[in-house]
Scaffold this active site. Sequence first.
Site, PDB file in Angstrom:
ATOM      1  N   VAL A  39     -12.426   3.615  -0.742  1.00  0.00           N
ATOM      2  CA  VAL A  39     -11.945   4.804  -1.670  1.00  0.00           C
ATOM      3  C   VAL A  39     -11.541   4.314  -2.778  1.00  0.00           C
ATOM      4  O   VAL A  39     -11.918   4.959  -3.959  1.00  0.00           O
ATOM      5  CB  VAL A  39     -10.530   5.454  -0.968  1.00  0.00           C
ATOM      6  CG1 VAL A  39     -10.047   6.525  -1.812  1.00  0.00           C
ATOM      7  CG2 VAL A  39     -10.959   5.828   0.528  1.00  0.00           C
ATOM      8  N   HIS A  77     -10.558  -5.095  -3.053  1.00  0.00           N
ATOM      9  CA  HIS A  77      -9.045  -5.491  -2.451  1.00  0.00           C
ATOM     10  C   HIS A  77      -9.144  -5.822  -0.982  1.00  0.00           C
ATOM     11  O   HIS A  77     -10.138  -5.334  -0.135  1.00  0.00           O
ATOM     12  CB  HIS A  77      -8.348  -4.244  -2.442  1.00  0.00           C
ATOM     13  CG  HIS A  77      -8.736  -3.058  -2.055  1.00  0.00           C
ATOM     14  ND1 HIS A  77      -9.562  -2.400  -2.787  1.00  0.00           N
ATOM     15  CD2 HIS A  77      -8.513  -2.178  -0.947  1.00  0.00           C
ATOM     16  CE1 HIS A  77      -9.967  -1.269  -1.938  1.00  0.00           C
ATOM     17  NE2 HIS A  77      -9.453  -1.222  -0.833  1.00  0.00           N
ATOM     18  N   ASP A 104       0.957  -1.199  -0.063  1.00  0.00           N
ATOM     19  CA  ASP A 104      -0.024   0.048   0.013  1.00  0.00           C
ATOM     20  C   ASP A 104       0.773   1.128   0.040  1.00  0.00           C
ATOM     21  O   ASP A 104       1.875   1.410   0.923  1.00  0.00           O
ATOM     22  CB  ASP A 104      -0.858   0.084   1.252  1.00  0.00           C
ATOM     23  CG  ASP A 104      -2.128   0.886   1.162  1.00  0.00           C
ATOM     24  OD1 ASP A 104      -3.255   0.528   1.137  1.00  0.00           O
ATOM     25  OD2 ASP A 104      -1.778   2.194   1.163  1.00  0.00           O
ATOM     26  N   ILE A 105       0.652   2.247  -0.747  1.00  0.00           N
ATOM     27  CA  ILE A 105       1.529   3.422  -1.036  1.00  0.00           C
ATOM     28  C   ILE A 105       1.312   4.340   0.465  1.00  0.00           C
ATOM     29  O   ILE A 105       2.404   4.891   0.573  1.00  0.00           O
ATOM     30  CB  ILE A 105       0.888   4.003  -2.182  1.00  0.00           C
ATOM     31  CG1 ILE A 105       2.095   4.999  -2.661  1.00  0.00           C
ATOM     32  CG2 ILE A 105      -0.108   4.734  -2.327  1.00  0.00           C
ATOM     33  CD1 ILE A 105       1.894   5.682  -4.062  1.00  0.00           C
TER      34      ILE A 105
HETATM   35  P1  5GP Z   1      -9.855   1.400   0.716  1.00  0.00           P
HETATM   36  O1  5GP Z   1      -9.779   2.524   1.309  1.00  0.00           O
HETATM   37  O2  5GP Z   1     -10.529   1.794  -0.749  1.00  0.00           O
HETATM   38  O3  5GP Z   1     -10.117   0.123   1.298  1.00  0.00           O
HETATM   39  O4  5GP Z   1      -8.347   1.441   0.531  1.00  0.00           O
HETATM   40  C1  5GP Z   1      -7.513   1.862  -0.747  1.00  0.00           C
HETATM   41  C2  5GP Z   1      -5.851   1.669  -0.531  1.00  0.00           C
HETATM   42  O5  5GP Z   1      -5.290   2.100  -1.736  1.00  0.00           O
HETATM   43  C3  5GP Z   1      -5.481   2.887   0.356  1.00  0.00           C
HETATM   44  O6  5GP Z   1      -5.152   2.097   1.776  1.00  0.00           O
HETATM   45  C4  5GP Z   1      -4.521   3.694  -0.354  1.00  0.00           C
HETATM   46  O7  5GP Z   1      -3.470   4.121   0.382  1.00  0.00           O
HETATM   47  C5  5GP Z   1      -4.072   2.580  -1.550  1.00  0.00           C
HETATM   48  N1  5GP Z   1      -3.749   3.309  -2.547  1.00  0.00           N
HETATM   49  C6  5GP Z   1      -4.439   4.444  -3.188  1.00  0.00           C
HETATM   50  N2  5GP Z   1      -3.819   4.492  -4.378  1.00  0.00           N
HETATM   51  C7  5GP Z   1      -2.698   3.575  -4.645  1.00  0.00           C
HETATM   52  C8  5GP Z   1      -1.538   3.502  -5.436  1.00  0.00           C
HETATM   53  O8  5GP Z   1      -1.411   4.440  -6.450  1.00  0.00           O
HETATM   54  N3  5GP Z   1      -0.687   2.527  -4.987  1.00  0.00           N
HETATM   55  C9  5GP Z   1      -0.629   1.695  -4.329  1.00  0.00           C
HETATM   56  N4  5GP Z   1       0.319   1.107  -3.919  1.00  0.00           N
HETATM   57  N5  5GP Z   1      -1.724   2.006  -3.454  1.00  0.00           N
HETATM   58  C10 5GP Z   1      -2.676   2.935  -3.433  1.00  0.00           C
END
Ligand code: 5GP
Length: 133
Positions: free
Chosen positions: A94, A99, A31-32
């Site tokens: 988000v 995932h 995760d970034i």
């Molecule tokens: P959600 O809130 O949708 O469950 O989590 C999305 C995750 O994707 C977040 O933890 C965010 O840091 C990660 N993320 C968003 N954009 C990128 C990216 O460009 N690269 C990587 N490696 N992770 C990302």
Amino acid sequence: MKEKTIFEKIIDREISSDIIYEDDRHIAFLDIFPFEKGHVLVVPKKAYETIFGMPEDEFLDLQKIVFKVVNKVHQKLGGGLNILQNNYKIAGQVVPHVHFHIIPRNEDKKLYYPSDAKYEEGEKEKILEKIKF
Ligand code: 5GP
């Protein structure tokens, strides 16, 4: 045509990521913005927005990969571990592409968003090397 999600762009190598595992149907990468160091995302290559749209066999296949990643991360980084999976914005999602978050827990702190966990110089590469398979 529907716009690609950020994860489809990662799968298609349009943007770079730190990949720890890949097969023809799944990819797992760091995760970034990690909640903790070693935070991994496990992603099916086929872009479903939420698990509610997934056929059961594809969901079960994805879970097998989650299980493998969980065991690898735990074996190499130790400590506790959270598996987190968000569906829809109301639940904290988000990126609209299914995932699982695999979050190793080696620090006594609460998870909150956005995270302030930061890799020291060279630390991410060391962790990546440890948990890659
Ligand atoms: P959600 O809130 O949708 O469950 O989590 C999305 C995750 O994707 C977040 O933890 C965010 O840091 C990660 N993320 C968003 N954009 C990128 C990216 O460009 N690269 C990587 N490696 N992770 C990302």
